[in-house]
Design a protein around this motif. Structure first.
Motif, PDB file in Angstrom:
ATOM      1  N   LEU A   1     -16.761  18.448  35.791  1.00  0.00           N
ATOM      2  CA  LEU A   1     -16.009  17.189  35.850  1.00  0.00           C
ATOM      3  C   LEU A   1     -15.053  17.212  37.035  1.00  0.00           C
ATOM      4  O   LEU A   1     -14.523  18.268  37.399  1.00  0.00           O
ATOM      5  CB  LEU A   1     -15.191  16.997  34.575  1.00  0.00           C
ATOM      6  N   ASP A   2     -14.835  16.051  37.592  1.00  0.00           N
ATOM      7  CA  ASP A   2     -13.826  15.897  38.631  1.00  0.00           C
ATOM      8  C   ASP A   2     -12.470  15.983  37.912  1.00  0.00           C
ATOM      9  O   ASP A   2     -12.226  15.243  36.958  1.00  0.00           O
ATOM     10  CB  ASP A   2     -14.042  14.513  39.269  1.00  0.00           C
ATOM     11  N   LEU A   3     -11.591  16.881  38.377  1.00  0.00           N
ATOM     12  CA  LEU A   3     -10.334  17.103  37.642  1.00  0.00           C
ATOM     13  C   LEU A   3      -9.423  15.887  37.651  1.00  0.00           C
ATOM     14  O   LEU A   3      -8.504  15.781  36.848  1.00  0.00           O
ATOM     15  CB  LEU A   3      -9.599  18.319  38.195  1.00  0.00           C
ATOM     16  N   SER A   4      -9.704  14.956  38.570  1.00  0.00           N
ATOM     17  CA  SER A   4      -8.865  13.753  38.577  1.00  0.00           C
ATOM     18  C   SER A   4      -9.430  12.671  37.638  1.00  0.00           C
ATOM     19  O   SER A   4      -8.833  11.604  37.497  1.00  0.00           O
ATOM     20  CB  SER A   4      -8.727  13.213  40.004  1.00  0.00           C
TER      21      SER A   4
ATOM     22  N   GLU B   1      -9.164  11.414  34.680  1.00  0.00           N
ATOM     23  CA  GLU B   1      -8.199  11.644  33.606  1.00  0.00           C
ATOM     24  C   GLU B   1      -8.762  11.431  32.203  1.00  0.00           C
ATOM     25  O   GLU B   1      -8.555  12.232  31.314  1.00  0.00           O
ATOM     26  CB  GLU B   1      -6.979  10.753  33.815  1.00  0.00           C
ATOM     27  N   SER B   2      -9.470  10.294  32.021  1.00  0.00           N
ATOM     28  CA  SER B   2      -9.886  10.048  30.641  1.00  0.00           C
ATOM     29  C   SER B   2     -11.025  10.955  30.205  1.00  0.00           C
ATOM     30  O   SER B   2     -11.086  11.336  29.029  1.00  0.00           O
ATOM     31  CB  SER B   2     -10.204   8.569  30.399  1.00  0.00           C
ATOM     32  N   ALA B   3     -11.891  11.345  31.133  1.00  0.00           N
ATOM     33  CA  ALA B   3     -12.986  12.261  30.762  1.00  0.00           C
ATOM     34  C   ALA B   3     -12.396  13.609  30.334  1.00  0.00           C
ATOM     35  O   ALA B   3     -12.853  14.222  29.364  1.00  0.00           O
ATOM     36  CB  ALA B   3     -13.936  12.440  31.936  1.00  0.00           C
ATOM     37  N   ILE B   4     -11.355  14.051  31.024  1.00  0.00           N
ATOM     38  CA  ILE B   4     -10.758  15.340  30.680  1.00  0.00           C
ATOM     39  C   ILE B   4      -9.946  15.229  29.385  1.00  0.00           C
ATOM     40  O   ILE B   4      -9.970  16.115  28.534  1.00  0.00           O
ATOM     41  CB  ILE B   4      -9.927  15.880  31.852  1.00  0.00           C
ATOM     42  N   ALA B   5      -9.299  14.077  29.225  1.00  0.00           N
ATOM     43  CA  ALA B   5      -8.546  13.871  27.985  1.00  0.00           C
ATOM     44  C   ALA B   5      -9.488  13.854  26.785  1.00  0.00           C
ATOM     45  O   ALA B   5      -9.109  14.276  25.686  1.00  0.00           O
ATOM     46  CB  ALA B   5      -7.772  12.563  28.068  1.00  0.00           C
ATOM     47  N   GLU B   6     -10.705  13.384  27.008  1.00  0.00           N
ATOM     48  CA  GLU B   6     -11.668  13.353  25.909  1.00  0.00           C
ATOM     49  C   GLU B   6     -11.995  14.788  25.446  1.00  0.00           C
ATOM     50  O   GLU B   6     -12.139  15.039  24.261  1.00  0.00           O
ATOM     51  CB  GLU B   6     -12.940  12.648  26.360  1.00  0.00           C
ATOM     52  N   ILE B   7     -12.076  15.702  26.411  1.00  0.00           N
ATOM     53  CA  ILE B   7     -12.300  17.104  26.025  1.00  0.00           C
ATOM     54  C   ILE B   7     -11.137  17.561  25.146  1.00  0.00           C
ATOM     55  O   ILE B   7     -11.327  18.146  24.084  1.00  0.00           O
ATOM     56  CB  ILE B   7     -12.401  18.016  27.270  1.00  0.00           C
TER      57      ILE B   7
ATOM     58  N   ARG C   1      -6.336  28.262  39.416  1.00  0.00           N
ATOM     59  CA  ARG C   1      -6.059  27.337  40.521  1.00  0.00           C
ATOM     60  C   ARG C   1      -6.086  25.885  40.050  1.00  0.00           C
ATOM     61  O   ARG C   1      -5.361  25.053  40.576  1.00  0.00           O
ATOM     62  CB  ARG C   1      -7.098  27.510  41.627  1.00  0.00           C
ATOM     63  N   ALA C   2      -6.926  25.603  39.045  1.00  0.00           N
ATOM     64  CA  ALA C   2      -7.137  24.201  38.656  1.00  0.00           C
ATOM     65  C   ALA C   2      -6.197  23.723  37.551  1.00  0.00           C
ATOM     66  O   ALA C   2      -5.956  22.522  37.405  1.00  0.00           O
ATOM     67  CB  ALA C   2      -8.593  24.017  38.215  1.00  0.00           C
ATOM     68  N   VAL C   3      -5.648  24.664  36.782  1.00  0.00           N
ATOM     69  CA  VAL C   3      -4.980  24.261  35.541  1.00  0.00           C
ATOM     70  C   VAL C   3      -3.755  23.362  35.729  1.00  0.00           C
ATOM     71  O   VAL C   3      -3.521  22.446  34.927  1.00  0.00           O
ATOM     72  CB  VAL C   3      -4.629  25.500  34.662  1.00  0.00           C
ATOM     73  N   SER C   4      -2.999  23.563  36.805  1.00  0.00           N
ATOM     74  CA  SER C   4      -1.779  22.745  36.892  1.00  0.00           C
ATOM     75  C   SER C   4      -2.107  21.280  37.183  1.00  0.00           C
ATOM     76  O   SER C   4      -1.301  20.399  36.909  1.00  0.00           O
ATOM     77  CB  SER C   4      -0.765  23.325  37.876  1.00  0.00           C
ATOM     78  N   VAL C   5      -3.316  21.029  37.706  1.00  0.00           N
ATOM     79  CA  VAL C   5      -3.743  19.629  37.888  1.00  0.00           C
ATOM     80  C   VAL C   5      -4.024  19.016  36.512  1.00  0.00           C
ATOM     81  O   VAL C   5      -3.562  17.916  36.192  1.00  0.00           O
ATOM     82  CB  VAL C   5      -5.003  19.541  38.786  1.00  0.00           C
ATOM     83  N   VAL C   6      -4.729  19.766  35.683  1.00  0.00           N
ATOM     84  CA  VAL C   6      -5.024  19.273  34.330  1.00  0.00           C
ATOM     85  C   VAL C   6      -3.718  19.089  33.538  1.00  0.00           C
ATOM     86  O   VAL C   6      -3.580  18.137  32.764  1.00  0.00           O
ATOM     87  CB  VAL C   6      -5.996  20.247  33.604  1.00  0.00           C
ATOM     88  N   ALA C   7      -2.753  19.972  33.796  1.00  0.00           N
ATOM     89  CA  ALA C   7      -1.480  19.882  33.071  1.00  0.00           C
ATOM     90  C   ALA C   7      -0.640  18.673  33.488  1.00  0.00           C
ATOM     91  O   ALA C   7       0.347  18.345  32.828  1.00  0.00           O
ATOM     92  CB  ALA C   7      -0.684  21.169  33.248  1.00  0.00           C
ATOM     93  N   THR C   8      -1.014  17.998  34.581  1.00  0.00           N
ATOM     94  CA  THR C   8      -0.276  16.770  34.945  1.00  0.00           C
ATOM     95  C   THR C   8      -0.873  15.542  34.240  1.00  0.00           C
ATOM     96  O   THR C   8      -0.313  14.452  34.334  1.00  0.00           O
ATOM     97  CB  THR C   8      -0.340  16.485  36.474  1.00  0.00           C
ATOM     98  N   ASN C   9      -1.993  15.734  33.546  1.00  0.00           N
ATOM     99  CA  ASN C   9      -2.677  14.621  32.882  1.00  0.00           C
ATOM    100  C   ASN C   9      -1.947  14.290  31.562  1.00  0.00           C
ATOM    101  O   ASN C   9      -1.964  15.068  30.606  1.00  0.00           O
ATOM    102  CB  ASN C   9      -4.131  15.067  32.624  1.00  0.00           C
TER     103      ASN C   9
END
Ligand code: DC
Length: 219
Positions: free
Chosen positions: A48-51, A53-59, A90-98
């Motif tokens: 998934l593209d980390l940006s 937002e809703s696809a990642i929130a669904e996870i 490296r990627a987690v702080s981007v997800v943590a801004t969601n």
């Protein structure tokens, strides 16, 4: 119910201290960073593209997550090792801004604590947002170089490079709009740069005892 909130930046010693404290207090320990990491792991696995937002929130809302002191399993996959790897780190702080992810994980964190009758909970927004009424709020910190050296001792790498990565993550964690890493006015700051772990743990244990006594007297 006793809830001890342990917040602070990467490498401040939160996990080591929170685990040891939980053992002493006979409480369970919850690493909320591992939850953000597990969602990141699942998102990367699905390419998934980390940006998105809703696809990642669904996870975050749909996944089945089992977390205990030494392991984390997400949708049946043991992610314990992978969540500590470079890709997730490296990627987690981007997800943590969601914000959608944050809302979902906050709910899970509160539910976990209520199911376990309290706990020692480590993260970035535990005292400020997740448990504003925690028994005790601790803000753990250490000098940037000490923090980088601890990470290198744990997982290897070049100290200058790790220091730069930590600084970037600190910056992202403290400047995001939703529940940034911050010191609340009612938290106790403990600088772990030059104090051995067992002394820090003893010190916090005494603070917890004092808070419990205080609360009993004022009730
Ligand atoms: O503590 P850690 O390095 O495992 O945390 C991983 C990331 O998740 C880090 O960028 C901070 C973020 N995090 C957060 O925003 N809120 C929390 N309660 C815990 C971690």
């Amino acid at each position: 119910m006793i809830v001890v909130a342990i917040d602070g930046p990467a490498g401040a010693g939160k996990s080591t201290i929170a685990k040891a404290l939980a053992k002493k207090l006979n409480l369970r320990y919850l690493d909320t960073g591992a939850m953000y990491r597990a969602v990141t792991f699942a998102a990367l696995n699905r390419n998934l593209d980390l940006s998105a937002e809703s696809a990642i929130a669904e996870i975050a809302s749909q996944c089945v997550m089992h977390i205990d002191d030494d392991s984390i399993i997400i949708d049946g996959v043991d992610a314990t090792q992978a969540i500590r790897g470079q890709e997730v780190t490296r990627a987690v702080s981007v997800v943590a801004t969601n914000s959608l992810v944050r809302t979902e994980l906050r709910g899970r964190q509160r539910q976990w604590v209520s199911e376990h009758g309290g706990g020692v909970v480590e993260g970035r927004d535990i005292g400020s947002v997740v448990f504003p009424d925690a028994t005790l709020k601790v803000y753990l910190t250490a000098s940037p170089m000490v923090r980088a050296k601890r990470r290198v001792a744990q997982s290897g790498g070049d100290v200058e490079l790790i220091a730069a990565e930590i600084a970037e993550r600190d910056q992202r964690d403290s400047s995001r709009s939703d529940s940034p890493l911050m010191k609340t006015s009612d938290s106790v700051t403990v600088d772990t740069s030059d104090i051995p772990v067992d002394e820090v743990v003893d010190h916090i244990e005494r603070l917890v005892d004092a808070q419990r006594l205080n609360k009993r007297v004022s009730n």
